[in-house]
Design an enzyme around this catalytic site. Structure first.
Site, PDB file in Angstrom:
ATOM      1  N   ARG A  36     -12.281   2.715  -7.691  1.00 32.89           N
ATOM      2  CA  ARG A  36     -11.464   3.689  -8.003  1.00 32.89           C
ATOM      3  C   ARG A  36     -11.867   4.208  -9.565  1.00 32.89           C
ATOM      4  NH1 ARG A  36      -5.435   2.402  -5.380  1.00 32.89           N
ATOM      5  NH2 ARG A  36      -6.309   1.885  -3.431  1.00 32.89           N
ATOM      6  N   THR A  54     -10.935  -6.650  -4.513  1.00 28.93           N
ATOM      7  CA  THR A  54     -12.457  -6.621  -4.825  1.00 28.93           C
ATOM      8  C   THR A  54     -13.125  -5.243  -4.723  1.00 28.93           C
ATOM      9  OG1 THR A  54     -13.266  -7.885  -2.965  1.00 28.93           O
ATOM     10  CG2 THR A  54     -12.897  -8.926  -4.911  1.00 28.93           C
ATOM     11  N   HIS A  78       1.925   3.532  -9.018  1.00 28.45           N
ATOM     12  CA  HIS A  78       1.700   1.988  -9.556  1.00 28.45           C
ATOM     13  C   HIS A  78       2.935   1.487  -9.958  1.00 28.45           C
ATOM     14  CE1 HIS A  78      -2.045   2.280  -7.308  1.00 28.45           C
ATOM     15  NE2 HIS A  78      -2.588   3.130  -8.463  1.00 28.45           N
ATOM     16  N   ASN A 128     -11.251  -2.560  -4.978  1.00 35.11           N
ATOM     17  CA  ASN A 128     -10.354  -1.427  -5.875  1.00 35.11           C
ATOM     18  C   ASN A 128     -11.279  -1.090  -7.089  1.00 35.11           C
ATOM     19  OD1 ASN A 128      -7.200  -2.833  -4.788  1.00 35.11           O
ATOM     20  ND2 ASN A 128      -8.199  -0.966  -3.971  1.00 35.11           N
ATOM     21  N   ASP A 175       0.941  -1.295  -0.078  1.00 40.20           N
ATOM     22  CA  ASP A 175      -0.002  -0.120  -0.007  1.00 40.20           C
ATOM     23  C   ASP A 175       0.707   1.366   0.039  1.00 40.20           C
ATOM     24  OD1 ASP A 175      -2.431   1.403   0.111  1.00 40.20           O
ATOM     25  OD2 ASP A 175      -2.499   1.251   2.260  1.00 40.20           O
TER      26      ASP A 175
HETATM   27  C1  IPE Z   1      -5.536  -2.703   0.100  1.00 37.59           C
HETATM   28  O1  IPE Z   1      -5.056  -1.372  -0.374  1.00 37.59           O
HETATM   29  C2  IPE Z   1      -5.472  -3.243  -1.466  1.00 37.59           C
HETATM   30  C3  IPE Z   1      -4.063  -3.505  -1.994  1.00 37.59           C
HETATM   31  C4  IPE Z   1      -2.872  -3.130  -1.442  1.00 37.59           C
HETATM   32  C5  IPE Z   1      -4.215  -3.995  -3.290  1.00 37.59           C
HETATM   33  P1  IPE Z   1      -6.369  -0.140  -0.421  1.00 37.59           P
HETATM   34  O2  IPE Z   1      -5.368   0.924  -0.572  1.00 37.59           O
HETATM   35  O3  IPE Z   1      -7.195  -0.374  -1.112  1.00 37.59           O
HETATM   36  O4  IPE Z   1      -6.947  -0.213   1.130  1.00 37.59           O
HETATM   37  P2  IPE Z   1      -7.890   0.733   2.091  1.00 37.59           P
HETATM   38  O5  IPE Z   1      -8.865   1.233   0.994  1.00 37.59           O
HETATM   39  O6  IPE Z   1      -6.700   1.726   2.304  1.00 37.59           O
HETATM   40  O7  IPE Z   1      -8.302   0.246   2.936  1.00 37.59           O
HETATM   41  C1  IPE Z   2      -1.672   0.360  -3.111  1.00 37.35           C
HETATM   42  O1  IPE Z   2      -1.332   1.713  -3.220  1.00 37.35           O
HETATM   43  C2  IPE Z   2      -1.998  -0.286  -4.565  1.00 37.35           C
HETATM   44  C3  IPE Z   2      -3.353  -0.608  -4.827  1.00 37.35           C
HETATM   45  C4  IPE Z   2      -4.345  -0.536  -3.859  1.00 37.35           C
HETATM   46  C5  IPE Z   2      -3.563  -1.245  -6.074  1.00 37.35           C
HETATM   47  P1  IPE Z   2      -2.688   2.611  -3.265  1.00 37.35           P
HETATM   48  O2  IPE Z   2      -2.910   3.019  -4.780  1.00 37.35           O
HETATM   49  O3  IPE Z   2      -3.623   2.380  -2.471  1.00 37.35           O
HETATM   50  O4  IPE Z   2      -1.665   3.904  -2.520  1.00 37.35           O
HETATM   51  P2  IPE Z   2      -2.369   4.727  -1.718  1.00 37.35           P
HETATM   52  O5  IPE Z   2      -2.993   4.199  -0.280  1.00 37.35           O
HETATM   53  O6  IPE Z   2      -3.661   5.537  -2.136  1.00 37.35           O
HETATM   54  O7  IPE Z   2      -1.288   5.773  -1.072  1.00 37.35           O
HETATM   55 MG    MG Z   3      -4.099   2.380  -0.411  1.00 37.59          MG
END
Ligand code: IPE
Ligand code: IPE
Ligand code: MG
Length: 249
Positions: free
Chosen positions: A78, A73, A44, A75, A27
Site C-alpha cells: 500500500r 505481509t 483505520h 499490506n 476488513d
Molecule cells: C486482509 O485484508 C488483511 C487485514 C485485514 C489486515 P486486505 O484488505 O489486505 O485483503 P485483500 O487484499 O482484500 O485480500
Molecule cells: C482493513 O481495511 C485494514 C487493513 C487491511 C489494514 P482495508 O484497508 O483493507 O479496507 P478496504 O478493504 O480497502 O475497504
Molecule cells: Mg481490505
C-alpha cells in the site's frame, strides 16, 4: 453470508457453546471511509474503536482466544503514507489502551514477523507482550506483519535446521511438529473465523489453523462492526454442525 435474523439478544446464545477461539479479518476500513468521502486513514482510525468494542464483547462472552488481523505481509504494497498511519495506530493503540487491557487480564501476543517493522513499533509490541504476559482472562493475538505462508515457511526452516543438527529426523516430523513452530504454538485452532467487508477469501490468514474453522462473513465494514454482530456470528456458529470429517452424532 450472515443469515438475516430478527434482532439478536445476548440471551439467545448458548453459554455452553461459546467458541473458545475467534479469529477476525477486520476488513473494509477503506471502503467505509470512501463511502463517507473521508480519507482511508480515517477508516483505520475508526476501525480501532471497533477493535476495542470487539475485545470487550469477546471477553464478556467468555472467549479465551481472540486473533485479529491488523496488518498482513502483503499490506506493505500500500502507499507509504497509509502504511505509516497503520504503524502509528498500533503505537497509539498500545500507548492508550494497554493499561486498561492489562487490568482486564488480557494477554497480548504478537503473531507475525518482525522483519521490516521499525524499531519503535517493535518496541511497543514487545512492551505490550511483556506487560501482559502473566494475564490469563483472554489471549489477544495481534496478527501484525502476519502472513500464513511466511509462518509455515518459517516453521519449515526451523524444523530443517533441527534435522541438520540431528535433533530430529524427517520421518519424525508430524502435524504436531509443524504446529509447534507456528506463531500460534500451543493455542487451540480458531473455532470461528469472521470476515467483515464481504470478501469471500482468506487473504493469507491462518491457513494451517483454520482447517476446520467455521467461516462467517458479513458485508458490514469493520468500523461498523458492533457487539450485536459478534453475537450474531456466535449464534449462527452455534447452529452449525461441526463434523470434522466424521458424521453427526
Ligand atoms: C486482509 O485484508 C488483511 C487485514 C485485514 C489486515 P486486505 O484488505 O489486505 O485483503 P485483500 O487484499 O482484500 O485480500
Ligand atoms: C482493513 O481495511 C485494514 C487493513 C487491511 C489494514 P482495508 O484497508 O483493507 O479496507 P478496504 O478493504 O480497502 O475497504
Ligand atoms: Mg481490505
Amino acid at each position: 453470508m450472515a443469515a438475516s435474523q430478527d434482532k439478536i439478544a445476548l440471551e439467545m446464545l448458548d453459554s455452553e457453546k461459546i467458541p473458545k477461539h475467534i479469529a477476525i479479518i477486520m476488513d473494509g476500513n477503506g471502503r467505509w471511509a470512501k463511502e463517507k468521502g473521508l480519507p482511508r486513514t480515517l477508516g483505520h482510525r475508526q476501525g480501532m474503536e471497533a477493535l476495542e468494542r470487539t475485545v470487550e464483547a469477546s471477553m464478556d462472552l467468555g472467549v479465551k482466544y481472540l486473533t485479529l488481523y491488523a496488518f498482513s505481509t502483503e499490506n506493505w504494497k500500500r502507499p507509504k503514507e497509509e502504511v505509516g498511519v497503520l504503524m502509528n495506530l498500533l503505537i497509539e493503540f498500545v500507548d492508550k489502551k494497554i493499561n486498561e487491557l492489562n487490568k482486564k487480564g488480557v494477554k497480548v501476543v504478537h503473531i507475525g514477523s518482525k522483519e521490516n517493522v521499525a524499531g519503535k513499533v517493535e518496541k511497543k509490541i514487545c512492551y505490550a507482550e511483556s506487560l501482559t504476559q502473566n494475564n490469563d482472562k483472554m489471549v489477544l493475538n495481534l496478527a501484525f506483519n502476519y502472513g500464513s505462508r511466511q509462518e509455515i515457511a518459517r516453521a519449515a526452516q526451523i524444523i530443517a535446521a533441527k534435522a541438520a543438527l540431528g535433533e530430529t529426523k524427517a520421518e519424525e516430523i508430524t502435524e504436531e511438529t509443524v504446529e509447534k513452530y507456528l506463531y500460534t504454538a500451543g493455542m487451540p485452532d480458531p473455532d470461528l473465523l469472521i470476515r467483515t467487508g464481504g470478501e469471500m477469501r482468506i487473504s493469507n490468514y491462518l491457513l494451517w489453523q483454520i482447517a476446520y474453522s467455521e467461516f462467517w462473513v458479513t458485508k458490514k465494514y469493520w468500523p461498523d462492526f458492533a457487539k450485536e454482530d459478534l453475537w450474531q456470528a456466535v449464534y449462527d456458529y452455534q447452529k452449525r454442525s461441526r463434523r470434522f470429517g466424521g458424521l453427526d452424532e
